[in-house]
Design a protein around this motif. Structure first.
Motif, PDB file in Angstrom:
ATOM      1  N   THR A   1       0.836  -1.211   0.000  1.00  0.00           N
ATOM      2  CA  THR A   1       0.000   0.000   0.000  1.00  0.00           C
ATOM      3  C   THR A   1       0.865   1.253   0.000  1.00  0.00           C
ATOM      4  O   THR A   1       0.640   2.185  -0.797  1.00  0.00           O
ATOM      5  CB  THR A   1      -0.941  -0.001   1.219  1.00  0.00           C
ATOM      6  OG1 THR A   1      -1.709  -1.201   1.194  1.00  0.00           O
ATOM      7  CG2 THR A   1      -1.871   1.192   1.216  1.00  0.00           C
TER       8      THR A   1
ATOM      9  N   TYR B   1      -6.824   7.374   1.927  1.00  0.00           N
ATOM     10  CA  TYR B   1      -6.706   5.927   1.720  1.00  0.00           C
ATOM     11  C   TYR B   1      -7.295   5.119   2.880  1.00  0.00           C
ATOM     12  O   TYR B   1      -7.204   3.885   2.880  1.00  0.00           O
ATOM     13  CB  TYR B   1      -5.238   5.541   1.426  1.00  0.00           C
ATOM     14  CG  TYR B   1      -4.321   5.645   2.611  1.00  0.00           C
ATOM     15  CD1 TYR B   1      -3.742   6.858   2.963  1.00  0.00           C
ATOM     16  CD2 TYR B   1      -4.049   4.537   3.400  1.00  0.00           C
ATOM     17  CE1 TYR B   1      -2.929   6.958   4.071  1.00  0.00           C
ATOM     18  CE2 TYR B   1      -3.225   4.627   4.510  1.00  0.00           C
ATOM     19  CZ  TYR B   1      -2.669   5.835   4.832  1.00  0.00           C
ATOM     20  OH  TYR B   1      -1.867   5.937   5.931  1.00  0.00           O
TER      21      TYR B   1
ATOM     22  N   LEU C   1      -5.975  -1.039  -2.360  1.00  0.00           N
ATOM     23  CA  LEU C   1      -4.827  -1.864  -2.769  1.00  0.00           C
ATOM     24  C   LEU C   1      -5.145  -2.735  -3.981  1.00  0.00           C
ATOM     25  O   LEU C   1      -4.327  -2.855  -4.895  1.00  0.00           O
ATOM     26  CB  LEU C   1      -4.378  -2.727  -1.571  1.00  0.00           C
ATOM     27  CG  LEU C   1      -3.250  -3.722  -1.830  1.00  0.00           C
ATOM     28  CD1 LEU C   1      -1.982  -3.020  -2.311  1.00  0.00           C
ATOM     29  CD2 LEU C   1      -2.947  -4.524  -0.557  1.00  0.00           C
TER      30      LEU C   1
END
Ligand SMILES: NC(=O)c1ccc[n+]([C@@H]2O[C@H](COP(=O)([O-])OP(=O)(O)OC[C@H]3O[C@@H](n4cnc5c(N)ncnc54)[C@H](OP(=O)(O)O)[C@@H]3O)[C@@H](O)[C@H]2O)c1
Length: 319
Positions: free
Chosen positions: A124, A232, A260
């Motif tokens: 990530t 995120y 991801l």
């Protein structure tokens, strides 16, 4: 085998340890004796039902261990190999089944426990710093929760790419960890947008925001014109609906909400990111801070500590 099973969504108490049949091995699958399972915030979202899954399920999206058996049509992986994976459910267990397409062979110098701690968050941090916004030397980068699992990796990788890194944290202990990881400046959350402007003049090139509800508005206000807001995650809760006009008002900003899966969609992309991450771990360029190891039976305590902001770096479950 023993595994954590979630039969109803809810608080940490729904993470109960049960005897289960071994998972079925279909063509293309690999059976793994799990050495360690990585705990990630997404496991909390699955447990509480924020990201709904069909019940019952075995949680956990990341692990590492030793190959115990291979299914038909599996090539390139043999019994006894040390492997890791991310983004495949079912790692809170003594054994897990993973499609060979998602499996990563561990290179020399990367032990399974370390791999269980760095695979999901490392991949990530890689896509955030190499693809969502390609961090360049001299960039100003803001990383929230800089002493967390994601945060410590983002700080180090942004520094490897030559950025000036500003981190936010909630405590002195976390500030110290963020500085050890290379953060140039470490702030508390209160009034961070003003502090970022004082440090940078026009604002940062990119904000990596996995905190969400409580940081979102000030994150936008911390960006320079045409800056990138990489939302995120949402450790503090989901961000309410956004009026796109705010992006114009704050300076023609970009907003993305990446996951991801979309950034390891092909085997080549997964292999590229994993080879960088494992390479940096093996060379010592990327340090993996494992703060807590819990017996798998104490998965509930691990979730409680993660949600209460008591953890730093990585949290592992050991079956
Ligand atoms: N989109 C993706 O591809 C992807 C992949 C992996 C992870 N993520 C996201 O990345 C974020 C971090 O995940 P992680 O597993 O590395 O967790 P983590 O950062 O180790 O733990 C969460 C941290 O967030 C901070 N935080 C601020 N407000 C909070 C609140 N109200 N409740 C809980 N924590 C709060 C805390 O640090 P302070 O005490 O210093 O504030 C806490 O330690 C999560 O949002 C996760 O969903 C996204």
């Amino acid at each position: 085998m023993r595994a954590i099973v979630v039969s109803a969504t809810g608080g940490p108490e729904v993470l109960t340890c049960s005897d289960c049949p071994e998972p079925e091995l279909n063509p293309g699958d690999v059976l793994i004796d799990v050495t360690a399972s990585g705990v990630n915030f997404i496991d909390v979202y699955h447990r509480i039902g924020r990201y709904p899954l069909s019940l019952p399920f075995v949680p956990g999206n990341e692990g590492a261990g030793t190959v115990a058996a291979v299914g038909e049509d599996v090539e390139g992986v043999s019994v006894g190999d040390k492997v890791a994976w991310a983004n495949v459910m079912g790692s809170y267990a003594e054994k897990a089944v993973v499609p060979v397409s998602h499996l990563l062979l561990l290179p020399e110098g990367v032990e399974p426990e370390v791999a269980a701690a760095v695979t999901l968050q490392g991949l990530t941090a890689h896509y955030l710093t190499h693809s969502v916004h390609e961090v360049r030397p001299g960039d100003d980068v803001l990383v929230h929760a800089a002493a967390g699992g994601m945060g410590l990796l983002l700080v180090q990788i942004a520094k490897l790419r030559g950025a000036r890194v500003i981190g936010t944290v909630s405590t002195e202990e976390k500030e110290e960890l963020a500085r050890q990881a290379g953060a140039d400046e470490v702030l508390r959350y209160r009034g961070f947008a003003d502090a970022v402007r004082d440090l940078t003049g026009s604002g940062v090139h990119v904000v990596y925001d996995g905190v969400g509800a409580t940081t979102f508005d000030e994150s936008l206000a911390s960006l320079r014109p045409r800056g990138m807001m990489a939302l995120y995650g949402q450790a503090s809760g989901p961000v309410p609906p956004v009026d796109p006009q705010v992006l114009a008002k704050e300076g023609s900003l970009f907003l993305t909400r990446p996951t991801l899966g979309a950034y390891i969609a092909t085997r080549d992309e997964l292999a590229w990111r994993a080879s960088d991450i494992f390479g940096w771990v093996a060379s010592g360029d990327l340090r993996v801070h494992i703060s807590r190891r819990y017996p798998m039976t104490e998965a509930a305590r691990a979730h409680e500590d993660l949600e209460a902001r008591r953890t730093t770096g990585k949290v592992l479950l050991i079956p």
